[in-house]
Design a protein around this motif. Structure first.
Motif: not given
Length: 251
Positions: A28-29, A77, A80, A182-184, A196, A203
């Motif tokens: 993750t970021r 994150e 997730q 997924d909204e990235s 998505r 993920k």
């Protein structure tokens, strides 16, 4: 001597916690921020051991404010990571090779037909992470995987056309299921809700997700947060079979 072992125990516990946090946020970021926080934790530990009271007081206040900020900034994150916890099956026998081959051939036959007919589809195959929370969002089916049944479920006008199918242990357990989107920002705008949803589920779990695009009439595969587009039947069968094979046990 007792003090020495106490220090060793504290260091061991600290490194164990750090390792678990790194695993939790892996991929993750937030991982870069976590690394920075870990450096600050180590500095805080050193300051505490040296008895620097003013610095210790300042860092304690700083951490208290940082925790609240991180909970807000990295909520996706954290969600997730939590979604991955406690989802591994215990004592579940994998499908035999002939059962796996039959299931995959039926799926490939169905998605070939759906793609030619420009009918969208979303099929998730469970691996080690349980998909039970998503199964419960749909309608229970509990049927053997067959090309005809898959085609009927996704036929436009069907009550279960929208949403995804979940396959567990070689059987269709539920249809019309809702998957996390997924909204990235890195996901191309050309992808619709199905793609998505496929990326989002891949993920949060280790599921293998197959998507049929009604606009482009092609077949894609989502796994591990990545999307593989425009797969031909042979390529799809090969990739899914490789992913579905049980991991060899280490001696």
């Amino acid at each position: 001597m007792t003090q020495f072992w106490k220090i060793i125990l504290e260091i061991g516990i600290l490194w164990f916690v750090i390792y678990q946090i790194m695993l939790f946020f892996a991929g993750t970021r937030a991982i870069q921020v976590v690394r920075g926080i870990i450096v600050l934790l180590i500095l805080f530990f050193v300051v505490q051991r040296l008895g620097l009271e003013r610095l210790e007081w300042l860092m304690t206040k700083l951490f208290a404010l940082s925790v609240l900020g991180l909970l807000v900034i990295f909520q996706p994150e954290i969600r997730q990571g939590l979604a991955r916890l406690g989802r591994h099956h215990l004592f579940v026998l994998p499908l035999r090779e002939e059962e796996l081959d039959y299931m995959l051939k039926e799926i490939a036959k169905a998605v070939d037909y759906l793609a030619r007919q420009a009918i969208g589809a979303l099929i998730a195959i469970e691996r080690e992470d349980s998909l039970k929370p998503y199964v419960e969002t749909g309608v229970s089916i509990d049927a053997v995987v067959s090309s005809e049944l898959l085609q009927n479920i996704f036929t436009p006008g069907s009550l279960l056309h929208d949403g995804g199918i979940i396959i567990q242990l070689g059987r269709i357990s539920s249809a019309g299921c809702l998957f996390p989107l997924d909204e990235s920002p890195g996901v191309s705008r050309i992808f619709g809700m199905r793609h998505r949803a496929a990326i989002g589920l891949s993920k949060e779990t280790d599921a293998v997700v197959i998507v049929v695009s009604e606009e482009r009439q092609d077949v894609s595969l989502a796994y591990g947060g990545r999307l593989y587009q425009g797969l031909k039947r042979e390529d799809l069968l090969f990739r899914v079979k490789q992913l579905m094979k049980p991991k060899p046990k280490k001696e």
